[in-house]
Every structure is written in structure tokens, then in C-alpha cells.
Scaffold this active site. Structure first.
Site, short mmCIF file in Angstrom:
data_model
loop_
_atom_site.label_atom_id
_atom_site.label_comp_id
_atom_site.label_asym_id
_atom_site.label_seq_id
_atom_site.Cartn_x
_atom_site.Cartn_y
_atom_site.Cartn_z
N GLY A 28 39.15 21.25 10.52
CA GLY A 28 39.72 22.02 11.62
C GLY A 28 41.19 22.38 11.43
O GLY A 28 41.85 22.80 12.39
N GLU B 243 35.62 12.98 14.05
CA GLU B 243 36.04 13.08 15.47
C GLU B 243 35.40 11.96 16.29
O GLU B 243 35.99 11.48 17.26
CB GLU B 243 35.68 14.48 16.00
CG GLU B 243 36.63 15.53 15.42
CD GLU B 243 36.04 16.92 15.25
OE1 GLU B 243 35.04 17.24 15.91
OE2 GLU B 243 36.60 17.69 14.44
N SER C 108 37.14 22.91 6.74
CA SER C 108 37.67 24.28 6.71
C SER C 108 37.00 25.19 5.69
O SER C 108 37.64 26.08 5.14
CB SER C 108 39.19 24.27 6.50
OG SER C 108 39.81 23.59 7.58
C1 PEP Z 1 33.35 19.73 10.79
O1 PEP Z 1 33.35 19.81 12.02
O2 PEP Z 1 32.63 18.89 10.24
C2 PEP Z 1 34.23 20.62 10.02
C3 PEP Z 1 34.25 20.50 8.73
O3 PEP Z 1 34.99 21.52 10.74
P1 PEP Z 1 35.85 22.74 10.13
O4 PEP Z 1 34.93 23.49 9.17
O5 PEP Z 1 36.23 23.56 11.32
O6 PEP Z 1 36.99 22.15 9.39
#
Ligand code: PEP
Length: 251
Positions: A173, A97, A212
Site C-alpha cells: 500500500g 494488516e 504495490s
Molecule cells: C495486499 O493487500 O496484500 C497488498 C499487497 O496491497 P497493495 O498491492 O495495495 O500494496
């Protein structure tokens, strides 16, 4: 020989009240967990509260990002020196991100990695391919390029006191977790590629899977030989889910 690490990335979530609830709820499960390190990365504004609520407990914590600069006229930023002063152990660097939404290049990520390390924090270097790159069969070359940027700037020894988080961008995500085979394949490739640079560093460095991870998938992912725990986003915001993920990483 590598202790698994389960790290929560809270992203831009939480209030004073929810942070207290989450940390108080996780204190017991983290203390009970054997053979696993537990950490959370709250938004910077909650670092002081996190320090107070994790004191003498089993939860380590870190920042989600640090600025390239350690002090000065950089309105709105948080420095590694500030983060360290709260007793944090880690800082994420190069989260997808940040790379996408804040245009952080491999070179910026490498420079931040060094600032974080030089100020006494352990960098958690996030790497991983987009769906387009995976479909073009570029996964291995993408992660190699991302690692090589840090090695070119600071030498392979800099990775010794760091953590690597392999996070396929298409799995972050989205609820689309990589299969245990897909994840292990890339983790093994990262470790082999690092072995060619420095076998000692490759054997020691923790490589976390992120994307995830949830209570239903954590155990099979963490059972893979080259997966040393997880970087967990959404599921780290719920006491029950994060507790189950911590338990899945136990020896
Ligand atoms: C992250 O923010 O590094 C991440 C893996 O998020 P999520 O587990 O929600 O996919």
C-alpha cells in the site's frame, strides 16, 4: 510446473454496486487468460454476491480472514465454515494488516491456518518483513520464523495444500514495489529453506509476491523463477489494472 495465481485483496473497499461492476468487468479477461489462476478476496459481506457473479466463470474467490472459532458467541466474526459454504476456495491468513492492526501473532496465524485448512479452504499464508527488519538484515530470519510457526504447529505437510504470499510490509500500500531482484532473492530463499524441510512441498507450493504490484511491474516480477504470481491490493480494485496484471502472468 507451478501455475501462476493472481489474487486480488480488496481489503475494506467496495459497495454492492462497485463489486458487481468489478466482477462483471473481470469475468471476460479471467476467462480469456490461459495458464493463470485468477482469484479475488472481497470483504466477507460480499461473499454471497461474489459467489453468484462468478458462478461457472473463471474467477475463484476467498476470504481475507477467518476467525479461530467455527461457531459460537463471537460477535462480528466470520468463520471458515461460513466462507466455505459460499463456495470459496481460499482464505488469506496472517496478512500484515491483521498482524499489526489486530495483534495476530505467529501462533494465532498458525492456529488460523489449520482451522482454514481443516474446513476445506486453501490458506494463503502472508509473510514478510518490515522496513526496520530489512534494514537490520533480518529479512530471511523473519520469513523463516513466520513459516516455522506453521510447521511447528502442524508439520511441513500442511504447507502442501496452501499458498505462500511474500509481502514485504514496507511495500504494501505504499507504492514502493520491491525490485524484481529483491523479490526473487527472498522467494528463492523461502524455496531453499522449504526444500530443506521437504523438497516436494517446496517444489509444488505457489509463492506469490505482494506489495504495490501494478501493471507496470507485474510482468518483470512474474518472470522471476520463484515468483508464481501476485497478491494485489490497490490495483485489484480497477478492472483495467487487474486485467493487465492477469495478462502479465500468462504463459
Ligand atoms: C495486499 O493487500 O496484500 C497488498 C499487497 O496491497 P497493495 O498491492 O495495495 O500494496
Amino acid at each position: 510446473m507451478r501455475t501462476p495465481l493472481v489474487m486480488g485483496n480488496w481489503k475494506l473497499n467496495g459497495t454492492k454496486e462497485s463489486v458487481a461492476e468489478l466482477l462483471n468487468g473481470l469475468a471476460g479477461p479471467a476467462a480469456k487468460a490461459t495458464g493463470v489462476e485468477v482469484a479475488v478476496c472481497p470483504p466477507a459481506i460480499f461473499l454471497g454476491q461474489t459467489e453468484a457473479l462468478t458462478k461457472d466463470g473463471a474467477i475463484e474467490f476467498g476470504a481475507q480472514n477467518c476467525d479461530l472459532n467455527v461457531a459460537g458467541a463471537f460477535t462480528g466474526e466470520t468463520s471458515a465454515v461460513m466462507v466455505k459454504s459460499f463456495g470459496a476456495k481460499y482464505s488469506l491468513v496472517g496478512h500484515s494488516e491483521r498482524r499489526t492492526l489486530h495483534a495476530e501473532t505467529d501462533e494465532v496465524v498458525a492456529a488460523k491456518f489449520k482451522v482454514i485448512q481443516d474446513n476445506g479452504l486453501v490458506p494463503v499464508l502472508c509473510i514478510g518483513e518490515t522496513l526496520e527488519e530489512r534494514e537490520a538484515d533480518k529479512t530471511n530470519s523473519v520469513v523463516e520464523t513466520q513459516l516455522a510457526a506453521v510447521i511447528a504447529a502442524h508439520g511441513v505437510a500442511a504447507l502442501e495444500n496452501s499458498v505462500i504470499a511474500y509481502e514485504p510490509v514496507w511495500a504494501i500500500g505504499t507504492g514502493k514495489v520491491a525490485s524484481k531482484e529483491q523479490a526473487q532473492e527472498v522467494h528463492a530463499h523461502i524455496r531453499q529453506w522449504l526444500t530443506a524441510q521437504d523438497a516436494n512441498v517446496a517444489a509444488k507450493v505457489q509463492i506469490l509476491y505482494g506489495g504495490s504490484v501494478g501493471p507496470a511491474t507485474a510482468a518483470e516480477l512474474f518472470a522471476q523463477p520463484d515468483i508464481d504470481g501476485g497478491l494485489v491490493g490497490g490495483a485489484s480494485l480497477k478492472v483495467a489494472d487487474f486485467t493487465a496484471i492477469i495478462e502479465a502472468a500468462q504463459a
